[in-house]
Write an enzyme that holds these catalytic residues in place. Structure first.
Site, mmCIF file in Angstrom:
data_model
loop_
_atom_site.group_PDB
_atom_site.id
_atom_site.type_symbol
_atom_site.label_atom_id
_atom_site.label_comp_id
_atom_site.label_asym_id
_atom_site.label_seq_id
_atom_site.Cartn_x
_atom_site.Cartn_y
_atom_site.Cartn_z
ATOM 1 N N VAL A 33 -37.514 -49.087 54.590
ATOM 2 C CA VAL A 33 -38.280 -47.966 54.045
ATOM 3 C C VAL A 33 -37.377 -47.083 53.177
ATOM 4 C CG1 VAL A 33 -39.422 -45.808 54.712
ATOM 5 C CG2 VAL A 33 -39.947 -47.921 55.948
ATOM 6 N N ASP A 34 -36.194 -46.813 53.674
ATOM 7 C CA ASP A 34 -35.246 -45.935 52.975
ATOM 8 C C ASP A 34 -34.935 -46.488 51.576
ATOM 9 O OD1 ASP A 34 -33.582 -43.767 52.832
ATOM 10 O OD2 ASP A 34 -32.062 -44.526 54.220
HETATM 11 N N1 AR6 Z 1 -43.158 -49.739 53.513
HETATM 12 C C1 AR6 Z 1 -43.639 -49.590 54.774
HETATM 13 N N2 AR6 Z 1 -43.020 -50.053 55.871
HETATM 14 C C2 AR6 Z 1 -41.860 -50.728 55.692
HETATM 15 C C3 AR6 Z 1 -41.279 -50.933 54.425
HETATM 16 C C4 AR6 Z 1 -41.984 -50.412 53.300
HETATM 17 N N3 AR6 Z 1 -41.533 -50.547 52.044
HETATM 18 N N4 AR6 Z 1 -40.115 -51.618 54.586
HETATM 19 C C5 AR6 Z 1 -39.979 -51.849 55.908
HETATM 20 N N5 AR6 Z 1 -41.024 -51.314 56.572
HETATM 21 P P1 AR6 Z 1 -36.760 -49.659 58.746
HETATM 22 P P2 AR6 Z 1 -35.708 -48.006 60.958
HETATM 23 C C6 AR6 Z 1 -41.299 -51.279 58.042
HETATM 24 O O1 AR6 Z 1 -35.731 -50.691 59.003
HETATM 25 O O2 AR6 Z 1 -35.989 -49.062 61.950
HETATM 26 C C7 AR6 Z 1 -32.477 -48.184 56.891
HETATM 27 O O3 AR6 Z 1 -31.431 -48.943 56.386
HETATM 28 C C8 AR6 Z 1 -40.482 -52.222 58.894
HETATM 29 O O4 AR6 Z 1 -41.140 -53.476 59.001
HETATM 30 O O5 AR6 Z 1 -37.051 -49.264 57.355
HETATM 31 O O6 AR6 Z 1 -36.059 -46.584 61.289
HETATM 32 C C9 AR6 Z 1 -32.092 -46.712 57.071
HETATM 33 O O7 AR6 Z 1 -31.167 -46.273 56.113
HETATM 34 C C10 AR6 Z 1 -40.448 -51.474 60.215
HETATM 35 O O8 AR6 Z 1 -41.638 -51.727 60.977
HETATM 36 O O9 AR6 Z 1 -36.382 -48.269 59.522
HETATM 37 C C11 AR6 Z 1 -31.505 -46.707 58.447
HETATM 38 O O10 AR6 Z 1 -30.151 -47.075 58.449
HETATM 39 C C12 AR6 Z 1 -40.479 -50.010 59.825
HETATM 40 O O11 AR6 Z 1 -40.931 -49.977 58.474
HETATM 41 C C13 AR6 Z 1 -32.313 -47.730 59.201
HETATM 42 O O12 AR6 Z 1 -32.804 -48.630 58.193
HETATM 43 C C14 AR6 Z 1 -39.132 -49.289 59.900
HETATM 44 O O13 AR6 Z 1 -38.100 -50.163 59.470
HETATM 45 C C15 AR6 Z 1 -33.508 -47.125 59.878
HETATM 46 O O14 AR6 Z 1 -34.146 -48.111 60.655
#
Ligand code: AR6
Length: 172
Positions: A33-34
């Protein structure tokens, strides 16, 4: 709970007053997401993030949204799941509480959340979804100006988990 909407999409494409970023404590970007939010917003987002001195786990900080279809990004830092004995539930609860608090301070009416902590941070999806929906139902009773909360799911699994748990929490 017609104020809660569950969709399957890329959060960087969603139009809402505020989009929540699942960030890390540095607030300097990452994957998932980030990464999508920083790519969508453009490089000015990182410039503003650098001024914030990071963010503690369970807290939330606000920036502008630049090229995204939102006015604000609320950056929150979810807990890394390490088995459930390191206060992960309460820290995740705090993320949602702080995001709603920031949304209320901004005076906005709509906010979009990803499934915080359920990707790289490995928090179990159903457990995280229960927390997300419980805190949202509580916040909608407290902050009456908020009219729309959009949960943006990445993939069918998350979408179905949110739908199932919303029905359980709000049986009609
Ligand atoms: N839109 C919506 N949901 C998404 C997207 C998107 N574009 N991409 C992934 N997801 P994560 P965390 C889902 O890893 O676990 C980063 O590197 C994904 O399938 O984005 O809080 C940050 O900088 C999952 O269900 O966030 C931190 O270091 C959810 O969004 C770390 O990751 C969250 O996945 C944070 O990890």
């Amino acid at each position: 709970m017609e104020k809660i909407e569950i969709i399957q999409d890329d959060i960087a494409k969603v139009k809402a007053d505020a989009i929540v970023n699942a960030a890390n404590e540095s607030l300097l970007g990452g994957g998932g997401v980030d990464g999508a939010i920083h790519r969508g917003a453009g490089p000015e987002l990182l410039v503003e993030c650098r001024t914030l001195n990071g963010c503690s786990t369970g807290d939330a900080k606000v920036t502008k949204a630049y090229n995204l279809g939102a006015s604000w990004v609320i950056h929150t830092v979810g807990p890394v799941w390490t088995g459930g004995n390191k206060n992960e539930d309460e820290l995740l609860r705090s993320c949602y509480q702080k995001c709603f608090q920031r949304a209320s301070e901004l005076g906005i009416t709509s906010i979009a959340f990803p499934a915080i902590s359920t990707g790289a941070y490995r928090f179990p999806l159903e457990r995280a979804t229960c927390i997300a929906l419980e805190e949202t139902i509580a916040a909608l009773k407290k902050f009456l100006k908020i009219q729309k909360v959009i949960f943006v799911c990445f993939g069918k699994n998350a979408f179905e988990a949110y739908q199932k748990i919303l029905t359980e929490k709000n049986p009609i």
